[in-house]
Design a protein around this motif. Structure first.
Motif, PDB file in Angstrom:
ATOM      1  N   ALA A 132       0.835  -1.205   0.000  1.00 49.23           N
ATOM      2  CA  ALA A 132       0.000   0.000   0.000  1.00 49.23           C
ATOM      3  C   ALA A 132       0.867   1.253   0.000  1.00 49.23           C
ATOM      4  N   ALA A 133       1.953   1.228   0.765  1.00 51.99           N
ATOM      5  CA  ALA A 133       2.855   2.378   0.783  1.00 51.99           C
ATOM      6  C   ALA A 133       3.547   2.559  -0.561  1.00 51.99           C
ATOM      7  N   ASP A 134       3.932   1.444  -1.195  1.00 56.85           N
ATOM      8  CA  ASP A 134       4.550   1.529  -2.522  1.00 56.85           C
ATOM      9  C   ASP A 134       3.599   2.151  -3.534  1.00 56.85           C
ATOM     10  N   MET A 135       2.337   1.725  -3.489  1.00 58.69           N
ATOM     11  CA  MET A 135       1.360   2.272  -4.422  1.00 58.69           C
ATOM     12  C   MET A 135       1.115   3.761  -4.171  1.00 58.69           C
ATOM     13  N   ALA A 136       1.021   4.125  -2.900  1.00 57.10           N
ATOM     14  CA  ALA A 136       0.826   5.536  -2.567  1.00 57.10           C
ATOM     15  C   ALA A 136       2.023   6.368  -3.013  1.00 57.10           C
ATOM     16  N   GLN A 137       3.208   5.809  -2.864  1.00 64.02           N
ATOM     17  CA  GLN A 137       4.410   6.502  -3.324  1.00 64.02           C
ATOM     18  C   GLN A 137       4.379   6.686  -4.833  1.00 64.02           C
ATOM     19  N   ALA A 138       3.848   5.703  -5.536  1.00 66.99           N
ATOM     20  CA  ALA A 138       3.851   5.754  -6.999  1.00 66.99           C
ATOM     21  C   ALA A 138       2.851   6.758  -7.554  1.00 66.99           C
ATOM     22  N   VAL A 139       1.717   6.933  -6.864  1.00 66.04           N
ATOM     23  CA  VAL A 139       0.648   7.769  -7.439  1.00 66.04           C
ATOM     24  C   VAL A 139       0.330   9.006  -6.614  1.00 66.04           C
ATOM     25  N   GLY A 140       0.860   9.106  -5.388  1.00 66.22           N
ATOM     26  CA  GLY A 140       0.665  10.318  -4.602  1.00 66.22           C
ATOM     27  C   GLY A 140      -0.556  10.324  -3.710  1.00 66.22           C
ATOM     28  N   ILE A 342      -4.535   4.034 -20.665  1.00 64.65           N
ATOM     29  CA  ILE A 342      -4.713   4.368 -19.250  1.00 64.65           C
ATOM     30  C   ILE A 342      -5.250   5.780 -19.108  1.00 64.65           C
ATOM     31  N   ARG A 343      -4.674   6.695 -19.858  1.00 64.49           N
ATOM     32  CA  ARG A 343      -5.129   8.084 -19.775  1.00 64.49           C
ATOM     33  C   ARG A 343      -6.591   8.202 -20.211  1.00 64.49           C
ATOM     34  N   ASP A 344      -6.967   7.468 -21.256  1.00 67.33           N
ATOM     35  CA  ASP A 344      -8.340   7.545 -21.740  1.00 67.33           C
ATOM     36  C   ASP A 344      -9.314   6.859 -20.776  1.00 67.33           C
ATOM     37  N   PHE A 345      -8.848   5.857 -20.049  1.00 65.52           N
ATOM     38  CA  PHE A 345      -9.681   5.202 -19.039  1.00 65.52           C
ATOM     39  C   PHE A 345     -10.156   6.214 -18.002  1.00 65.52           C
ATOM     40  N   ARG A 383       3.015   7.789 -15.290  1.00 59.58           N
ATOM     41  CA  ARG A 383       2.654   9.199 -15.351  1.00 59.58           C
ATOM     42  C   ARG A 383       1.199   9.359 -15.784  1.00 59.58           C
ATOM     43  N   ALA A 384       0.771   8.557 -16.755  1.00 57.31           N
ATOM     44  CA  ALA A 384      -0.617   8.638 -17.206  1.00 57.31           C
ATOM     45  C   ALA A 384      -1.577   8.255 -16.084  1.00 57.31           C
ATOM     46  N   PHE A 385      -1.213   7.237 -15.307  1.00 52.94           N
ATOM     47  CA  PHE A 385      -2.064   6.807 -14.199  1.00 52.94           C
ATOM     48  C   PHE A 385      -2.128   7.884 -13.126  1.00 52.94           C
ATOM     49  N   ARG A 386      -0.997   8.431 -12.776  1.00 50.65           N
ATOM     50  CA  ARG A 386      -0.943   9.446 -11.727  1.00 50.65           C
ATOM     51  C   ARG A 386      -1.730  10.694 -12.135  1.00 50.65           C
TER      52      ARG A 386
END
Length: 400
Positions: A132-140, A342-345, A383-386
């Motif tokens: 969970a911390a890794d994911m939060a780090q990846a997307v903010g 991903i961006r279009d999603f 970057r697109a996901f974030r």
């Protein structure tokens, strides 16, 4: 009008303060010399202002002792090592691991009409503080849904349930009626007709009682992707027949109701529709048995937009029921258009407010998945996901 006159009380002579101090209950905490304070000897030789200051200090000190009642102060009550500073990520700061008391306190009614989009993650060891911390780090941001899986040879996992809440996410439990293993092998013990007839009721009742004891909401995604042939609960396999799926779902739901369970959110989640498949209505248990409807959102081949992927299924689902719609698993396979898709999603989500949330399936082929669905496969995809997440009005974690 006659005006009443109020008399201001005269100040007490300074020589009376020693007697007053001796009368305080806290005086027993002071040395015996305080009890023996003389009424009038050396005090008269002190300047009046000094006497007044001393009296105020003594009174305030005694009062503090009375109010404190021997309790440790807040600083002294802190135990354990000091909290490490939170890691900084572009666009914000994400705590490495939230303290236990900061976990979500979501109520069931909030999940039926959340004040924004619920963002969920499914990781190989979920619910895991490290992942969970890794994911939060990846997307903010932190996720508000923690998805994990249990088979019917496993009891309700209270530790995983509590861990989800401690991480700030509502548990989404994908509950699979089989014992796992090779999807190609049928398991007649878990035939849908046997489930509907009550062959597993002892297990289901025990599971329901554990869910009830847990108290807080849990999203139950029972027997997902039923409109595909690959699981043993498909009506095309394992000796199952048409109508068996709805009968099994309703029976399980009824057992939970008989046990007085009110904190389960029932999530019905078929796979994406495609030409030649039976209509989704064939598998729908009915609005009285379902709280959320939804689907999966995995890219296969050739899609360049989310509408190509989701449009037809979304229209069929929304024509079937007015229930909140949630995407139970989403992922984009490796391709030249992964970041763009991903961006279009996220653009598609913004344009479809009936969708109250989604779970991203953060599994790779090394984790046993067919493809590497993760959004971290390239800097462009991440970057697109974030950026996509930042474009949504997300329900903040932990949900309050």
């Amino acid at each position: 009008m006659r005006v009443k006159r109020f008399r201001i009380p005269r100040p007490q002579p300074l020589r009376q303060w020693p007697q007053r101090l001796r009368a305080l209950p806290a005086a027993r905490l002071w040395p015996e010399r305080l009890r023996a304070l003389p009424a009038a000897r050396p005090w008269r030789s002190c300047p009046p202002l000094a006497l007044a200051g001393l009296a105020i200090v003594l009174v305030l000190g005694c009062t503090a002792l009375l109010l404190d009642d021997g309790a440790p102060n807040q600083a002294a009550a802190q135990t354990g090592p000091p909290t490490a500073p939170a890691p900084t990520v572009p666009g914000g700061t994400v705590p490495a691991e939230p303290p236990e008391e900061s976990g979500t306190v979501a109520r069931r009614e909030q999940l039926m009409s959340p004040p924004g989009v619920l963002f969920g993650i499914a990781t190989p060891s979920a619910p895991s503080a490290e992942e969970a911390a890794d994911m939060a780090q990846a997307v903010g941001v932190r996720s508000t849904v923690q998805e994990y899986f249990l088979k019917w040879n496993q009891d309700f996992d209270r530790k995983a349930f509590d861990a989800s809440y401690r991480l700030g996410g509502v548990p989404l439990l994908t509950w699979e009626p089989w014992s796992g293993g090779d999807k190609a092998v049928d398991q007649p013990e878990f035939a849908l007709a046997r489930i509907a007839a009550g062959a597993h009721d002892d297990y289901v009742r025990r599971f329901a009682q554990d869910v009830k004891k847990a108290g807080r909401p849990v999203v139950l995604r029972f027997a997902h992707e039923m409109n595909e042939p690959w699981y043993t609960w498909s009506e095309e396999r394992n000796g199952n027949r048409r109508g068996d799926y709805v009968a099994a779902w309703r029976h399980i739901h009824d057992v939970f109701e008989q046990q007085g369970v009110t904190n389960a959110v029932w999530f019905w989640c078929p796979d994406l529709q495609s030409p030649g498949k039976p209509p989704l209505s064939r598998y729908y248990p009915g609005d009285d048995y379902v709280d959320w409807i939804g689907t999966e959102a995995y890219s296969t081949e050739g899609e360049t937009t989310a509408e190509q992927l989701l449009g037809a299924t979304y229209r069929e689902l929304t024509a079937l029921s007015d229930k909140p719609l949630f995407i139970g698993e989403a992922g984009v396979r490796p391709s030249d258009v992964k970041a763009a898709l991903i961006r279009d999603f996220f653009s598609w989500l913004s344009a479809h407010p009936r969708v109250i949330g989604f779970v991203w399936f953060q599994f790779s082929d090394a984790d046993g998945s067919r493809y590497d669905w993760r959004f971290t496969t390239s800097p462009e995809a991440q970057r697109a996901f974030r950026e996509g997440l930042s474009s949504l009005l997300l329900v903040p974690a932990p949900m309050r």
